[in-house]
Structures are given as structure tokens and as C-alpha cells.
Scaffold this motif. Structure first.
Motif, PDB file in Angstrom:
ATOM      1  N   LEU A 159       0.834  -1.200   0.000  1.00 33.28           N
ATOM      2  CA  LEU A 159       0.000   0.000   0.000  1.00 33.28           C
ATOM      3  C   LEU A 159       0.874   1.259   0.000  1.00 33.28           C
ATOM      4  O   LEU A 159       0.497   2.291  -0.586  1.00 33.28           O
ATOM      5  CB  LEU A 159      -0.940  -0.003   1.206  1.00 33.28           C
ATOM      6  CG  LEU A 159      -2.041   1.051   1.213  1.00 33.28           C
ATOM      7  CD1 LEU A 159      -2.920   0.946  -0.032  1.00 33.28           C
ATOM      8  CD2 LEU A 159      -2.894   0.937   2.475  1.00 33.28           C
ATOM      9  N   ILE A 162       1.752   2.068  -3.522  1.00 36.03           N
ATOM     10  CA  ILE A 162       0.614   2.682  -4.206  1.00 36.03           C
ATOM     11  C   ILE A 162       0.471   4.134  -3.781  1.00 36.03           C
ATOM     12  O   ILE A 162       0.225   5.025  -4.603  1.00 36.03           O
ATOM     13  CB  ILE A 162      -0.674   1.883  -3.911  1.00 36.03           C
ATOM     14  CG1 ILE A 162      -0.578   0.482  -4.525  1.00 36.03           C
ATOM     15  CG2 ILE A 162      -1.902   2.617  -4.433  1.00 36.03           C
ATOM     16  CD1 ILE A 162      -1.714  -0.455  -4.135  1.00 36.03           C
ATOM     17  N   VAL A 234      -8.407   2.043  -2.795  1.00 37.84           N
ATOM     18  CA  VAL A 234      -7.735   0.867  -3.363  1.00 37.84           C
ATOM     19  C   VAL A 234      -8.626  -0.369  -3.257  1.00 37.84           C
ATOM     20  O   VAL A 234      -8.812  -1.112  -4.234  1.00 37.84           O
ATOM     21  CB  VAL A 234      -6.381   0.634  -2.670  1.00 37.84           C
ATOM     22  CG1 VAL A 234      -5.734  -0.649  -3.173  1.00 37.84           C
ATOM     23  CG2 VAL A 234      -5.465   1.828  -2.900  1.00 37.84           C
ATOM     24  N   ARG A 240     -11.091   2.874 -11.488  1.00 39.11           N
ATOM     25  CA  ARG A 240     -10.234   1.867 -12.115  1.00 39.11           C
ATOM     26  C   ARG A 240     -10.136   2.050 -13.631  1.00 39.11           C
ATOM     27  O   ARG A 240      -9.135   1.669 -14.245  1.00 39.11           O
ATOM     28  CB  ARG A 240     -10.738   0.462 -11.789  1.00 39.11           C
ATOM     29  CG  ARG A 240     -12.151   0.155 -12.235  1.00 39.11           C
ATOM     30  CD  ARG A 240     -12.536  -1.267 -11.833  1.00 39.11           C
ATOM     31  NE  ARG A 240     -13.888  -1.597 -12.239  1.00 39.11           N
ATOM     32  CZ  ARG A 240     -14.966  -1.358 -11.506  1.00 39.11           C
ATOM     33  NH1 ARG A 240     -14.822  -0.784 -10.308  1.00 39.11           N
ATOM     34  NH2 ARG A 240     -16.168  -1.687 -11.937  1.00 39.11           N
ATOM     35  N   GLU A 247      -0.704   0.057 -12.855  1.00 42.19           N
ATOM     36  CA  GLU A 247      -1.170   0.506 -11.547  1.00 42.19           C
ATOM     37  C   GLU A 247      -2.427  -0.242 -11.128  1.00 42.19           C
ATOM     38  O   GLU A 247      -2.590  -0.602  -9.950  1.00 42.19           O
ATOM     39  CB  GLU A 247      -1.436   2.007 -11.568  1.00 42.19           C
ATOM     40  CG  GLU A 247      -1.700   2.599 -10.187  1.00 42.19           C
ATOM     41  CD  GLU A 247      -1.770   4.112 -10.203  1.00 42.19           C
ATOM     42  OE1 GLU A 247      -2.343   4.682  -9.251  1.00 42.19           O
ATOM     43  OE2 GLU A 247      -1.250   4.728 -11.169  1.00 42.19           O
ATOM     44  N   ARG A 251      -2.956  -2.666  -7.811  1.00 44.05           N
ATOM     45  CA  ARG A 251      -4.047  -2.520  -6.842  1.00 44.05           C
ATOM     46  C   ARG A 251      -4.844  -3.818  -6.696  1.00 44.05           C
ATOM     47  O   ARG A 251      -5.220  -4.192  -5.583  1.00 44.05           O
ATOM     48  CB  ARG A 251      -4.961  -1.370  -7.258  1.00 44.05           C
ATOM     49  CG  ARG A 251      -4.276  -0.013  -7.181  1.00 44.05           C
ATOM     50  CD  ARG A 251      -5.242   1.138  -7.271  1.00 44.05           C
ATOM     51  NE  ARG A 251      -4.556   2.415  -7.091  1.00 44.05           N
ATOM     52  CZ  ARG A 251      -5.142   3.535  -6.722  1.00 44.05           C
ATOM     53  NH1 ARG A 251      -6.455   3.557  -6.503  1.00 44.05           N
ATOM     54  NH2 ARG A 251      -4.452   4.641  -6.582  1.00 44.05           N
TER      55      ARG A 251
END
Length: 679
Positions: A159, A162, A234, A240, A247, A251
Motif C-alpha cells: 500500500l 501505491i 484501493v 479503475r 497501476e 491494486r
């Protein structure tokens, strides 16, 4: 790895090469016709359960002989469902292994008012006012902090990567992200939700569950709002469509690992921790159970679930005991009686505590074992106390026979040590505390010593005689429901007769199948050769001496014969709840299975301790059930009805414009009935 066991390494079933290697032998057995179906344990531990099941389905279809049909080869999944959760309907399976049924069925044998009294008794004795949900949250948090800390660190690192790619969240450090992840997992009310690379979306129910967990995590205030906001983006895969493929893939990978970790936290935090910490009535502390679920609507919950199974999962398994249950079905059936005798149980526990205080050990400023362990021990003792026939020959009922006393003590010692380590309050598997465990073992030995605790042992034996037979009647009722409800009954090894077992390894003890074969042959021969008068005597003998287990074997045998004779009725028939009326209506559970002209009525009595003043008197007879009737819906067969368990023929009657069945007829000689329409 397997949950928190570092040396049990997991295999990546999402890798085609791993799948092929690990399933080669199973598929070979299928090709040879040696296997009729598959049971997949721990399905939620996989990265992509649906993808795995689809791959398994295709592999099985290729392996089946040319004349075989994939639809006739069932796969069952061990899926732990919350009360309001549903098995994903796009999974190519026949149903679950039945823990949902187990929990729903358990609740209908409990007295709701008595259960609340037991909760108060427990709080007063153990000195705890914690509610089950709070115990679960604490337990899950403990598991994340200790046994699954490595998984939490891995998730927080993912995380953090991200977050670093997003200027809005780049300032969030790994510690704050870990707190957000931990608190959200702690607040999840289910084992897991589902999303995979093939379908980058959630079922509406799964999305709602995640949103609920995130909202609760915010409300509890243990994690930073900004970290929870990123986690929500996320987990819910927001925006999305606008994310670059790399990416988005990162996720999705995080979400899948989050889902896997949540499963391990739930399994270890609920089943293997909270169920050993919160123990007002441990018959409800079972895999898939929710000890705080309301009991007032238990009947309707079971009926609605059975109707749903009949529509969607008619081949799903129905279990009452498994290799993973904390206590066998017969132990739970006996403990359920405590809900009808809450006041007497409270008085006994207080008395036993006074008598046994002298056996506790002082460790620094506390006494061991603690009151929670002591309360669990008393339930364990009465739950598996040796079964004896009060109507048997004189001298057949010692408090504990010398031949079994040592084995009994060893079983109790082993269970209590495991329970204390699972509870993780005073000792644990990772960090055993010898002083506490020695004190607990010495306490058990003192309580089971005829020299040190003769008064206590006699009092326990006296109380068990009060609840043992009502527990047996509960068990018979449960067995018949399991054998006739929508689904396929799964009878655990040894449960063909009375089986008073605790959690593994106690429930893995050798089973005497030769004795079961011999008793089955005896029961079947007595039934097949007997005529009406002889059958009445045979049934009377079974009811008068239920402790030998023949009555349970008789019910299983006759119900399975009925299923074999009318397979379409029991595998594809509709399910209809039936309501009782009259003075003993609360002590009745009934339903009908119907397919065309074929009809079966299942009728069982329950809550026997409050039904019969004398626990040794069987719950049968015209006087006990006088003026209590079962209402039959319009269109249901009017009769005559043949009782598959007694061989009797019954007629219905018409009262107040409704077709009714008199329970005085149906339960005159036997505590349960399976009535088939005699076409």
C-alpha cells in the motif's frame, strides 16, 4: 504458509504448473472411477477461489469417463458463511460442506430466555462484561499483531508503494497505513470478499460489506482518516477505468492479498481465539456460529435457509460434526439443555467454585486457573461425562469407572491445555507459560480425583443424569432433521452411535466400526422380522434404553432407506415449514418435503427438560402431546401417512377448516417422526 504455522508452506494454486502437479493423482482417481466427488477445504485461503474452481471443473470434465457427466460429479467447498452472507452463485460447486446448516440447526434447540440467563450467569461468574463482537475485534487485532505480523507488514509495504505514486497520499508512512489495514480487517464481519483479475468488480453484497468495515474502522478512531481514505480507494477499486494497466494490476494484487490475509485473521481470531475466550454456552461456539445472534427467530432463520438450499443448492452437504468442530454434535446437544436449566446451572457452578477454590494455585498476585477457564472446564466435564443407563443393572453407574477414569482425565487435560493456549490470555502456543499450565493441569487432576473431590464428582454425576437424556432426545431430533432437510447428509465417522468428542485430536480417536456393523445388523434384523406387536416392543426397548445407541442407528437406517426409496423427493423436493398449535407447540419443529405426489413430513420434539418434569421419562405418549396439532397446508396430501420410523399408519383430521395431524398420534411411541404419504 498455513495460517500462522510457518513450517506448513502453502502452494500457489493460481499457477497452472502447480495446479497440474498437485491434482495429477486426484484426476487419475477420477479417470479410474474411484472418486464420486470432491470436498475442497479452506477454499477462501486461495488467491482466486472462483478461478481455481473453474479450472478444477474443467479438469474434472476432461478426466471423467466418456459416459460421465460433469454435472453429476459434485464439488463441495468448506466456506464459512456469516448469517446474512450467501455463497457466490457463480461458483461451479454443489454447495458448501454444511457449517451454515450446523449453526442454523443448533439455535433451534436453545431456549432464548434461558440463553440470556446463561450469558448473565457467565458474566457474573467470570467477571467480564465484554460482548462477543468486542472479543472478536480484540482477538483479530491480537492475531494481526503477533502471528500474522509478517502478512500485515507485506500489505503495508504494497500500500505504501501505491501511496507513493499518488501526490495526495505520498506523505502517508507505512505505520499509519498498517493501522488502517489492521483496523479494517478487524472490522470485517465476514471471512473475505471476492474480486479477481478476470472480473474487476465486486458483488453488490461484497462491496457493501467492505464499505461497512471501512465505515466502522473510521468510527472507532484507531486509524488515521487519510490512511483509511486511501485504503478505501484501493479496496473498492475506485476510478479503475482511468488507471494505467500496471497501476490497476498492482491494486488488484493488493486487494487479493488483503482478502487472503483477512481469511487467516478471521479463522485464527474467531475460531481459534474468541471461541475460547467468550464461553457462556460453548455449544454455540462452533465453526460458522455466531454466539451473539438473536434466538427469537431461530426457527424462521432455519426454515428460510432450508428453502434457499432447496432452490439453489439441493446437493449441498449438511453436517453436524466434522474434523474441525470444537465439540461433536452429541456433546452440543447435551449442552443445549443448559439453556432450559439456567438457574440450576448457575447454582451448580457457584457451588462447585466454592468447593474447588482450594485446588487453585496462587501465582504472584493471582490464582490459577482463572474463572473463565474454570467455567469452560465445568461445561466440558458435563458435556463429555460418560454416558450410563439409569435403567440398567444396579452398580452400572459409578461416577467414573476405574477403567475409563485415566483416559477421561487425559482427554480433559489435553483439551484444557489447548483451550488455554488458543485463548492466548495466560499462555499460548507461541509463548507457553509453564506455571499457568501446571496450575491448570493440577486443578483438573484434583477435580477428577475420587479422594480429593468425591463430593464434587458425585454432584457432577447427579447433574449429568438430569441433562443426559434430554440431550440424547435433542441429538435424535437433530439427526432426523439432518437426514431429511434439503441437501446431502454428511455423517462424521463415529456419529452413527453416540459420540461425545472434543476438538482435534480428540475427535480423531479410532472408531469401532465392527461394533457399529454388528449393532446395525441387529437393529435391521429386529425391524424386518417384527410384526406390529413385536415392533411396538422393539421401539419401546429402544426408547427405554437410548444410551446403547441403537435408537440413533435405527433412525439413521430408516431415514436413509426412505431417501433411497424416494431419491427425487429428498434431493429435489420443495421445502415447506409447518406450524404446531396447542400447549406443547413450542416444543415442536416440523417441515414438509414435497415433489409431485410424493410427500414427507419431518416432525421432531425439542427442549425436553422443560417439557417433561422427570428427565428419565421419554417425551412420548398421548397425554404429553394432548391437544397439540400440526397444521398442514392446503394441497398437501391428506393421508394416510406411514411412519418410516415406527411402521404405523396415521390419519389426519379436519378442525376449524384446516387439515391437522394430532401429535398424540405421531409421537405416541417415538420422540421423532418421519411420515410418508402412503400412496
Amino acid at each position: 504458509r498455513f495460517f500462522t504455522i510457518s513450517h506448513l508452506i502453502a502452494l500457489r494454486m493460481e499457477d497452472p504448473a502447480v495446479f497440474s502437479a498437485t491434482h495429477a493423482r486426484i484426476l487419475e482417481w477420477i479417470r479410474e472411477g474411484l472418486v464420486d466427488g470432491l470436498r475442497v477445504d479452506h477454499i477462501d485461503g486461495l488467491l482466486d477461489p472462483r478461478g481455481y474452481l473453474e479450472r478444477l471443473r474443467d479438469a474434472v470434465a476432461r478426466a471423467l469417463p466418456s459416459e460421465g457427466e460433469p454435472s453429476s460429479f459434485p464439488t463441495f467447498v468448506e466456506k464459512i458463511l456469516a448469517r446474512d452472507e450467501r455463497l457466490p452463485d457463480d461458483w461451479p460447486v454443489a454447495g458448501t460442506t454444511g457449517y451454515d446448516f450446523l449453526a442454523e440447526l443448533e439455535d433451534v434447540f436453545l431456549d432464548p430466555h434461558g440463553y440470556r440467563a446463561l450469558q448473565k450467569c457467565y458474566r457474573d461468574f467470570a467477571g467480564r462484561d465484554s460482548r462477543f463482537r468486542e472479543v472478536v475485534r480484540r482477538s483479530k487485532r491480537m492475531v494481526l499483531d503477533r502471528g500474522l505480523a509478517a502478512e500485515l507488514r507485506q500489505l503495508s509495504r504494497r500500500l505504501e508503494r501505491i501511496a507513493a505514486a499518488d501526490p495526495r497520499h505520498a506523505a502517508l508512512d507505512r505505520t499509519r497505513l498498517a493501522e488502517a489495514i489492521s483496523e479494517t480487517i478487524v472490522c470485517l464481519p465476514v471471512y473475505r470478499t471476492y474480486v479477481d483479475r478476470g472480473r474487476v468488480r465486486y458483488r453488490p453484497a461484497d462491496r457493501a460489506t467492505l464499505e461497512q468495515a471501512l465505515a466502522e474502522a473510521r468510527a472507532r478512531g484507531r486509524a488515521e482518516t487519510a490512511a483509511l481514505q486511501l485504503l478505501a480507494e484501493v479496496l473498492l477499486l475506485e476510478n479503475r477505468e482511468r488507471l494505467p494497466p500496471a497501476e490497476l494490476a498492482e491494486r488488484i494484487a493488493f486487494v487479493q492479498r488483503f482478502q487472503q490475509t483477512g481469511v487467516a485473521v478471521a479463522a485464527k481470531g474467531v475460531e481459534d481465539t474468541a471461541f475460547y475466550v467468550y464461553v457462556p454456552l460453548v455449544s454455540r461456539n462452533e465453526v460458522g456460529g455466531e454466539p451473539d445472534a438473536p434466538l427469537a427467530d431461530a426457527d424462521s432463520v432455519l426454515h428460510e435457509a432450508n428453502q434457499r438450499r432447496a432452490r439453489q443448492w439441493p446437493l449441498g452437504m449438511l453436517c453436524t460434526s466434522t474434523h474441525d468442530t470444537k465439540r461433536s454434535a452429541d456433546v452440543r446437544a447435551r449442552l443445549d439443555v443448559l439453556s432450559e436449566l439456567a438457574g440450576e446451572w448457575r447454582d451448580r457452578v457457584r457451588r462447585w467454585h466454592r468447593w474447588n477454590q482450594r485446588h487453585r494455585t496462587r501465582i504472584r498476585w493471582r490464582y490459577a486457573p482463572d474463572r473463565n477457564s474454570e467455567y469452560l472446564l465445568y461445561q466440558t466435564l458435563v458435556g463429555i461425562w460418560p454416558l450410563t443407563d439409569p435403567a440398567g443393572p444396579a452398580g452400572e453407574r459409578p461416577a467414573l469407572g476405574l477403567a475409563t477414569a485415566e483416559a477421561f482425565r487425559e482427554r480433559i487435560e489435553a483439551f484444557m491445555e489447548k483451550a488455554a493456549r488458543e485463548a492466548k490470555r495466560h499462555t499460548s502456543w507461541i509463548d507457553p507459560v509453564p506455571a499457568f499450565e501446571t496450575a491448570l493441569r493440577d486443578f483438573v487432576r484434583a477435580l477428577l480425583s475420587p479422594e480429593a473431590s468425591a463430593r464434587f464428582l458425585a454432584d457432577v454425576d447427579s447433574f449429568v443424569q438430569r441433562i443426559a437424556r434430554p440431550g440424547l432426545w435433542n441429538a435424535l431430533a437433530r439427526t432426523l432433521v439432518q437426514l431429511t432437510a434439503p441437501g446431502v447428509p454428511d455423517i462424521y465417522q463415529g456419529d452413527e452411535l453416540w459420540n461425545f468428542s472434543l476438538v482435534d485430536p480428540d475427535n480423531r480417536r479410532p472408531v469401532d466400526f465392527q461394533r457399529r456393523r454388528q449393532l446395525l445388523a441387529t437393529v435391521c434384523e429386529a425391524w424386518e422380522r417384527a410384526h406390529d406387536a413385536e415392533r411396538h416392543r422393539f421401539l419401546s426397548e429402544l426408547v427405554s434404553h437410548p444410551e446403547d445407541g441403537r435408537i440413533k442407528l435405527h433412525i439413521i437406517s430408516r431415514a436413509l432407506q426412505a431417501r433411497r426409496a424416494q431419491p427425487d423427493l429428498f434431493l429435489q423436493g420443495d421445502y415447506e415449514p409447518l406450524a404446531a398449535n396447542g400447549p406443547a407447540a413450542a416444543h415442536v419443529l416440523a417441515f414438509a418435503r414435497r415433489r409431485g405426489p410424493q410427500v414427507a413430513l419431518t416432525l421432531v420434539a425439542r427442549r425436553f427438560a422443560s417439557l417433561c418434569s422427570d428427565p428419565l421419562i421419554p417425551p412420548i405418549g398421548r397425554q404429553l402431546w394432548s391437544n397439540t396439532t400440526l397444521s398442514l397446508p392446503e394441497g398437501l396430501a391428506t393421508g394416510p401417512w406411514s411412519n418410516a420410523l415406527t411402521g404405523e399408519t396415521l390419519q389426519t383430521l379436519r378442525r376449524a377448516g384446516r387439515r391437522q395431524l394430532a401429535l398424540a398420534d405421531a409421537l405416541e411411541r417415538f420422540p421423532v417422526a418421519l411420515l410418508l404419504h402412503a400412496c
